[in-house]
Design an enzyme around this catalytic site. Structure first.
Site, PDB file in Angstrom:
ATOM      1  N   LYS A  56       2.543   1.800   3.981  1.00 49.40           N
ATOM      2  CA  LYS A  56       4.326   2.028   3.784  1.00 49.40           C
ATOM      3  C   LYS A  56       4.506   2.842   5.163  1.00 49.40           C
ATOM      4  CE  LYS A  56       8.189   2.987   2.820  1.00 49.40           C
ATOM      5  NZ  LYS A  56       8.803   1.377   2.564  1.00 49.40           N
ATOM      6  N   GLY A  57       5.614   1.793   5.814  1.00 46.32           N
ATOM      7  CA  GLY A  57       5.865   2.415   7.223  1.00 46.32           C
ATOM      8  C   GLY A  57       6.284   3.371   7.933  1.00 46.32           C
ATOM      9  N   ASN A  80      15.770  -5.878  -1.190  1.00 43.55           N
ATOM     10  CA  ASN A  80      15.300  -4.290  -1.438  1.00 43.55           C
ATOM     11  C   ASN A  80      16.221  -3.534  -0.021  1.00 43.55           C
ATOM     12  OD1 ASN A  80      13.935  -3.071   1.218  1.00 43.55           O
ATOM     13  ND2 ASN A  80      12.994  -5.902   1.010  1.00 43.55           N
ATOM     14  N   VAL A  82      14.965   0.066   1.052  1.00 41.05           N
ATOM     15  CA  VAL A  82      14.693   1.039   0.414  1.00 41.05           C
ATOM     16  C   VAL A  82      14.803   2.107   1.472  1.00 41.05           C
ATOM     17  CG1 VAL A  82      12.014   2.398   0.498  1.00 41.05           C
ATOM     18  CG2 VAL A  82      12.923   0.205  -0.530  1.00 41.05           C
ATOM     19  N   CYS A 141      13.581  -2.351  13.522  1.00 38.83           N
ATOM     20  CA  CYS A 141      14.546  -1.500  13.877  1.00 38.83           C
ATOM     21  C   CYS A 141      15.665  -1.193  14.572  1.00 38.83           C
ATOM     22  CB  CYS A 141      13.648  -0.449  13.901  1.00 38.83           C
ATOM     23  SG  CYS A 141      12.491  -0.419  11.904  1.00 38.83           S
ATOM     24  N   ASN A 203       8.566 -10.268   8.663  1.00 33.75           N
ATOM     25  CA  ASN A 203       9.145  -9.367   7.771  1.00 33.75           C
ATOM     26  C   ASN A 203      10.431  -9.596   7.139  1.00 33.75           C
ATOM     27  OD1 ASN A 203      10.421  -6.823   6.918  1.00 33.75           O
ATOM     28  ND2 ASN A 203       9.660  -6.276   9.068  1.00 33.75           N
ATOM     29  N   GLY A 228       9.966 -12.997  -0.994  1.00 31.33           N
ATOM     30  CA  GLY A 228       9.488 -13.381  -1.781  1.00 31.33           C
ATOM     31  C   GLY A 228       9.695 -15.256  -1.711  1.00 31.33           C
ATOM     32  N   GLY A 276       2.901  -8.594  -0.424  1.00 33.36           N
ATOM     33  CA  GLY A 276       4.253  -7.877  -1.133  1.00 33.36           C
ATOM     34  C   GLY A 276       4.975  -8.218  -2.709  1.00 33.36           C
TER      35      GLY A 276
HETATM   36  C1  LIG Z   1      10.469  -3.141  -1.298  1.00 32.53           C
HETATM   37  C2  LIG Z   1       9.936  -3.548  -0.107  1.00 32.53           C
HETATM   38  C3  LIG Z   1       9.914  -2.053   1.079  1.00 32.53           C
HETATM   39  C4  LIG Z   1       9.259  -3.132   1.925  1.00 32.53           C
HETATM   40  N1  LIG Z   1       8.753  -2.262   2.890  1.00 32.53           N
HETATM   41  C5  LIG Z   1       8.207  -2.312   4.379  1.00 32.53           C
HETATM   42  C6  LIG Z   1       8.127  -1.187   5.605  1.00 32.53           C
HETATM   43  O1  LIG Z   1       8.122   0.577   4.928  1.00 32.53           O
HETATM   44  N2  LIG Z   1       7.619  -2.090   7.013  1.00 32.53           N
HETATM   45  C7  LIG Z   1       7.565  -2.596   6.385  1.00 32.53           C
HETATM   46  O2  LIG Z   1       7.270  -3.479   8.356  1.00 32.53           O
HETATM   47  N3  LIG Z   1       8.194  -3.486   6.097  1.00 32.53           N
HETATM   48  C8  LIG Z   1       8.340  -4.053   4.922  1.00 32.53           C
HETATM   49  N4  LIG Z   1       8.482  -4.328   4.243  1.00 32.53           N
HETATM   50  C9  LIG Z   1       8.851  -6.061   4.156  1.00 32.53           C
HETATM   51  C10 LIG Z   1       7.026  -6.581   3.254  1.00 32.53           C
HETATM   52  O3  LIG Z   1       6.214  -5.709   4.456  1.00 32.53           O
HETATM   53  C11 LIG Z   1       6.895  -7.517   4.076  1.00 32.53           C
HETATM   54  O4  LIG Z   1       7.018  -8.286   5.537  1.00 32.53           O
HETATM   55  C12 LIG Z   1       8.222  -9.005   3.258  1.00 32.53           C
HETATM   56  O5  LIG Z   1       9.039  -8.576   2.154  1.00 32.53           O
HETATM   57  C13 LIG Z   1       7.734 -11.051   3.074  1.00 32.53           C
HETATM   58  O6  LIG Z   1       6.470 -10.590   2.375  1.00 32.53           O
HETATM   59  P1  LIG Z   1       6.613 -10.939   0.687  1.00 32.53           P
HETATM   60  O7  LIG Z   1       7.397 -12.093  -0.072  1.00 32.53           O
HETATM   61  O8  LIG Z   1       5.080 -11.257   0.471  1.00 32.53           O
HETATM   62  O9  LIG Z   1       7.284  -9.447  -0.170  1.00 32.53           O
HETATM   63  C14 LIG Z   1       9.032  -4.459   2.555  1.00 32.53           C
HETATM   64  C15 LIG Z   1       8.988  -4.893   1.665  1.00 32.53           C
HETATM   65  C16 LIG Z   1       9.678  -4.579   0.265  1.00 32.53           C
HETATM   66  C17 LIG Z   1      10.341  -5.362  -0.432  1.00 32.53           C
END
Ligand SMILES: Cc1cc2nc3c(=O)[nH]c(=O)nc-3n(C[C@H](O)[C@H](O)[C@H](O)COP(=O)(O)O)c2cc1C
Length: 317
Positions: A56-57, A80, A82, A141, A203, A228, A276
């Site tokens: 987590k970041g 999301n 968060v 960011c 991202n 997704g 993710g």
């Molecule tokens: C609930 C959630 C929280 C996330 N938190 C972060 C984060 O803290 N730092 C970051 O760089 N990306 C964050 N992401 C982005 C994911 O790491 C990823 O780049 C994005 O969800 C695309 O991949 P996926 O389609 O497989 O989920 C978050 C994604 C989700 C769904």
């Protein structure tokens, strides 16, 4: 001549990949923010089977994050908001890292800040700790000192924060790009020139979901980030473009849920992938992918996963 019959057994497929100085046993990593600090999933998946875990970041100070609801389902995807909730880098080092060190899987610290100094300070704290394989800078960011302009949306700002991080980071430095830009290759090149060892693409996409009856957002915040399967074709194009624009390895992520999705990302140029959102509907998704990838490779008569990287054929006639 290679004896393909002998090597077409899933067990004979070599899944190992190298990202600069870092060698991974397979190309599948958990994506930041979707897998907690890793240890929370120790009873669900065998952490030692994963190629890596991006936690987590982490920010300099703990952050409470955004108001609920923080997630909502959308067609073939998820939104999301968060708000980058996390326990802060110092608590991570004291409370989480010692437990993560019990596993042999490389752990990558995802780092963010609101100013360049904050990014640097987070890395300084992590430099004093054992058990990390690399850093991943989340540059999606806003820089509060530059009127909220996102680091990842401007080559100059992206270069500035990567250069500053590079000066303090002795470990490999990955940079996670924002997809929400006109020309992602300009940001990718700026990050590479400033010293990035690998690029993570990409991202989430800014998006919103509204209930027309209540006239309210389905999230606590008006907008959120889309992830997704819905984003996979869009991000795949970005991985294709970035891989052709830089020499450093590219890690692809966006909507992966099957071994075949991983092969597609590798073909367009990714060296490794992260997963993710798939874990939200199938908590064992990462392990299922690690177990399924050798069979998908052997069906293609691929002996080493690296054979696929960048094998895309643009002449479709
Ligand atoms: C609930 C959630 C929280 C996330 N938190 C972060 C984060 O803290 N730092 C970051 O760089 N990306 C964050 N992401 C982005 C994911 O790491 C990823 O780049 C994005 O969800 C695309 O991949 P996926 O389609 O497989 O989920 C978050 C994604 C989700 C769904």
């Amino acid at each position: 001549m290679l004896d393909y019959a002998a090597v077409s057994q899933p067990g004979a497929v070599d899944l190992s990949v190298t990202l600069g100085a870092l060698r991974l046993s397979n190309p599948i990593l958990a994506a930041s923010g979707t897998f907690g600090y890793g240890i929370e999933f120790a009873d669900v998946v065998d952490l030692n089977r994963l190629g890596g875990i991006v936690v987590k970041g982490l920010s300099l100070e703990p952050m409470e994050g955004a108001p609920p609801p923080r997630l909502c389902e959308t067609p073939s995807g998820m939104l999301n908001a968060v708000g980058l909730q996390n326990i802060g880098v110092r608590a991570f080092v004291v409370e989480k890292l010692p437990k993560l060190r019990q596993y042999r899987t490389p752990v990558i610290a995802n780092v963010f800040g609101h100013t360049t100094d904050e990014y640097v300070e987070v890395i300084r704290v992590l430099e004093g700790a054992e058990g990390l394989a690399a850093y991943e800078l989340n540059i999606s960011c806003p820089n509060v000192k530059r009127g909220g302009l996102q680091y990842g949306s401007d080559p100059g700002l992206a270069g500035e924060v990567v250069e500053a991080a590079r000066k303090v980071a002795k470990r490999p430095l990955w940079v996670k790009l924002s997809p929400n830009v006109t020309d992602i290759t300009a940001i990718a090149r700026a990050a590479e020139s400033a010293g990035a060892d690998a690029l993570t693409v990409a991202n989430t996409y800014p998006a919103m979901s509204v209930d027309f009856q209540t006239r309210k957002s389905r999230l606590g915040n008006p907008t959120g980030g889309l992830s997704g399967p819905a984003i996979r074709p869009i991000t795949m194009k970005l991985v294709y473009e970035v891989s052709r624009a830089v020499r450093i390895p590219v890690i692809g992520l966006g909507g992966i849920s099957s071994p075949e999705d991983i092969l597609e990302y590798l073909v367009v140029g990714a060296t490794a992938v992260q997963v993710g959102t798939a874990g939200f509907w199938d908590p064992k998704a990462l392990q299922r992918l690690v177990e399924g990838l050798p069979k998908a490779c052997s069906e293609l008569k691929v002996i080493h996963i690296n054979e696929l990287r960048g094998s895309f054929n643009a002449e479709n006639r």
